[in-house]
Design an enzyme around this catalytic site. Structure first.
Site, PDB file in Angstrom:
ATOM      1  N   ASN A 117       0.841  -1.190   0.000  1.00  0.00           N
ATOM      2  CA  ASN A 117       0.000   0.000   0.000  1.00  0.00           C
ATOM      3  C   ASN A 117       0.878   1.243   0.000  1.00  0.00           C
ATOM      4  OD1 ASN A 117      -0.434   1.935   2.500  1.00  0.00           O
ATOM      5  ND2 ASN A 117       0.158  -0.075   3.344  1.00  0.00           N
ATOM      6  N   PHE A 121      -1.483   8.048   4.640  1.00  0.00           N
ATOM      7  CA  PHE A 121      -2.213   8.668   5.753  1.00  0.00           C
ATOM      8  C   PHE A 121      -3.488   9.368   5.268  1.00  0.00           C
ATOM      9  CE2 PHE A 121       1.714   9.450   8.736  1.00  0.00           C
ATOM     10  CZ  PHE A 121       1.820   8.084   8.948  1.00  0.00           C
ATOM     11  N   SER A 188       5.859   5.069   8.613  1.00  0.00           N
ATOM     12  CA  SER A 188       5.213   4.816   7.328  1.00  0.00           C
ATOM     13  C   SER A 188       6.158   5.225   6.202  1.00  0.00           C
ATOM     14  CB  SER A 188       3.912   5.609   7.206  1.00  0.00           C
ATOM     15  OG  SER A 188       3.431   5.556   5.870  1.00  0.00           O
ATOM     16  N   ASN A 190       5.149   6.022   3.294  1.00  0.00           N
ATOM     17  CA  ASN A 190       4.325   6.676   2.282  1.00  0.00           C
ATOM     18  C   ASN A 190       4.120   8.165   2.508  1.00  0.00           C
ATOM     19  OD1 ASN A 190       3.928   4.181   0.940  1.00  0.00           O
ATOM     20  ND2 ASN A 190       2.415   3.624   2.503  1.00  0.00           N
ATOM     21  N   THR A 191       4.797   8.739   3.499  1.00  0.00           N
ATOM     22  CA  THR A 191       4.831  10.183   3.703  1.00  0.00           C
ATOM     23  C   THR A 191       6.288  10.612   3.571  1.00  0.00           C
ATOM     24  OG1 THR A 191       2.897  10.228   5.159  1.00  0.00           O
ATOM     25  CG2 THR A 191       4.422  12.064   5.337  1.00  0.00           C
ATOM     26  N   LYS A 230       6.049   3.552  16.975  1.00  0.00           N
ATOM     27  CA  LYS A 230       5.998   2.515  15.939  1.00  0.00           C
ATOM     28  C   LYS A 230       7.148   2.716  14.968  1.00  0.00           C
ATOM     29  CE  LYS A 230       2.924  -0.080  12.932  1.00  0.00           C
ATOM     30  NZ  LYS A 230       1.531  -0.302  12.526  1.00  0.00           N
ATOM     31  N   ASN A 259       6.370  -1.647  11.277  1.00  0.00           N
ATOM     32  CA  ASN A 259       5.541  -1.186  10.167  1.00  0.00           C
ATOM     33  C   ASN A 259       5.873  -2.012   8.918  1.00  0.00           C
ATOM     34  OD1 ASN A 259       3.847   0.576   8.579  1.00  0.00           O
ATOM     35  ND2 ASN A 259       4.305   2.223  10.029  1.00  0.00           N
TER      36      ASN A 259
END
Length: 353
Positions: A117, A121, A188, A190-191, A230, A259
């Site tokens: 994915n 966020f 994450s 993805n940021t 995390k 993660n």
């Protein structure tokens, strides 16, 4: 190989897996939100396995949690409570609503029991999130230890990385009174630049700011809410040691490992295997366990560790505990196996001690 999905989910999964992954995800959450606290919740309700454990000053009914990311807007807390989880973590929430990355941004890799994915966020923002949390009824359950709720916080994509602490503090202010624990998500992929917060000076500065704000909130409310961090699986040994030191130094209450991964070795040649984003499911299992073992060695026996990554069976969960975790969380396994996995894992962990 884990057992296939069973029960009603075993019938529904082929239909869901023919859909775009994010569309199936949204449909499932919409149905859970619509049916929770109604007679139709019997379709996914299971008797919770009681296996209480003390962790970070909290009393968990059992050691199986839902990982953040599945219910980003906290719409389905009561539905997940009905499945038998001991604790559920919702989010990641950011101060302001944001759409996330461009679709398509979620991909199944069934041959590897994995997902990729790059959602980024996507969420409705802090105000909507807190409203949904306050609406949940799970704490009203009678006759048993209530399920616990973790609230996972992050930064907006538009916030410069040097101002990241502002977003985390705004979220902490908003969720503090409503959380059993708060998770600071700096892992994450993805940021943009988010994982740079795991480095030495940046991490100390962020966790120090969180600790100071928590002390103020504690004094103001009389409630001390544990804070977890995390982290990613893609860390060198020295980075894990740096993180362990910062957790102790800044008085954090626990760590969630891990993660999603950026590694693609396990999915080379598979359809969607080279999509950008975080890879979860079976391929991250070993990397997660490695980080857990390193954290346990660095942090000692008493520091709370929640293990997540690649749990698709009771045996996978037992391996997390053997690596050094105190409790576990599932996400991708729930998509492949369905709600029956919650009971399977909880029973396996109860037998293991």
């Amino acid at each position: 190989m884990p057992a296939p999905a069973t029960g009603l989910y075993g019938l529904a999964r082929p239909f869901l897996f023919r859909m775009d992954a994010e569309a199936a995800h949204e449909l499932t959450l919409a149905q859970l939100a619509r049916t929770q606290n109604t007679p139709l919740a019997a379709l996914y309700t299971a008797k919770r396995v009681e296996d209480p454990i003390e962790l970070a000053g909290l009393r968990l009914p059992n050691r199986v949690g839902l990982a953040a990311g599945l219910d980003k807007n906290a719409r389905c807390i009561d539905a997940f409570a009905a499945m038998g989880f001991g604790f559920v973590e919702v989010g990641t929430v950011t101060p302001r609503a944001q759409p996330g990355n461009v679709r398509p941004r979620m991909f199944r890799l069934p041959a590897a029991e994995a997902l990729i994915n790059r959602l980024g966020f996507n969420n409705e923002g802090l105000d909507s999130f807190v409203t949904n949390v306050k609406r949940a009824r799970f704490r009203q359950r009678r006759g048993s230890l209530p399920m616990l709720l973790g609230l996972n916080i992050g930064k907006n994509a538009s916030t410069p990385i040097e101002r990241a602490a502002d977003d985390y503090l705004a979220c902490l202010d908003g969720v503090y009174a409503h959380a059993d624990y708060v998770t600071v998500n700096i892992s994450s992929p993805n940021t943009a630049n988010l994982r740079s917060l795991q480095s030495d000076e940046a991490l100390d500065a962020l966790l120090g700011a969180m600790a100071d704000r928590r002390a103020q909130l504690h004094e103001r409310t009389g409630k001390r809410t544990p804070i977890f961090l995390k982290i990613a699986p893609d860390l060198e040994d020295a980075q894990v040691a740096v993180i362990a030191g910062a957790l102790r130094r800044q008085g954090m209450d626990g760590v969630i490992a891990t993660n999603t991964t950026l590694a693609r070795d396990a999915v080379q040649g598979l359809p969607h295997g080279q999509e950008a984003g975080g890879l979860s499911g079976a391929p991250v299992r070993d990397a997660s366990n490695r980080v857990i073992r390193q954290l346990r060695e660095a942090l000692g026996a008493d520091f709370p560790i929640i293990g997540v990554g690649g749990i698709l069976s009771g045996a996978d969960a037992q391996a997390k505990i053997a690596a050094g975790a105190d409790a576990v969380q599932i996400y991708t396994g729930l998509i492949y196996r369905g709600p029956g996995l919650v009971t399977e894992v909880a029973k396996a962990l109860r037998r293991a001690h």
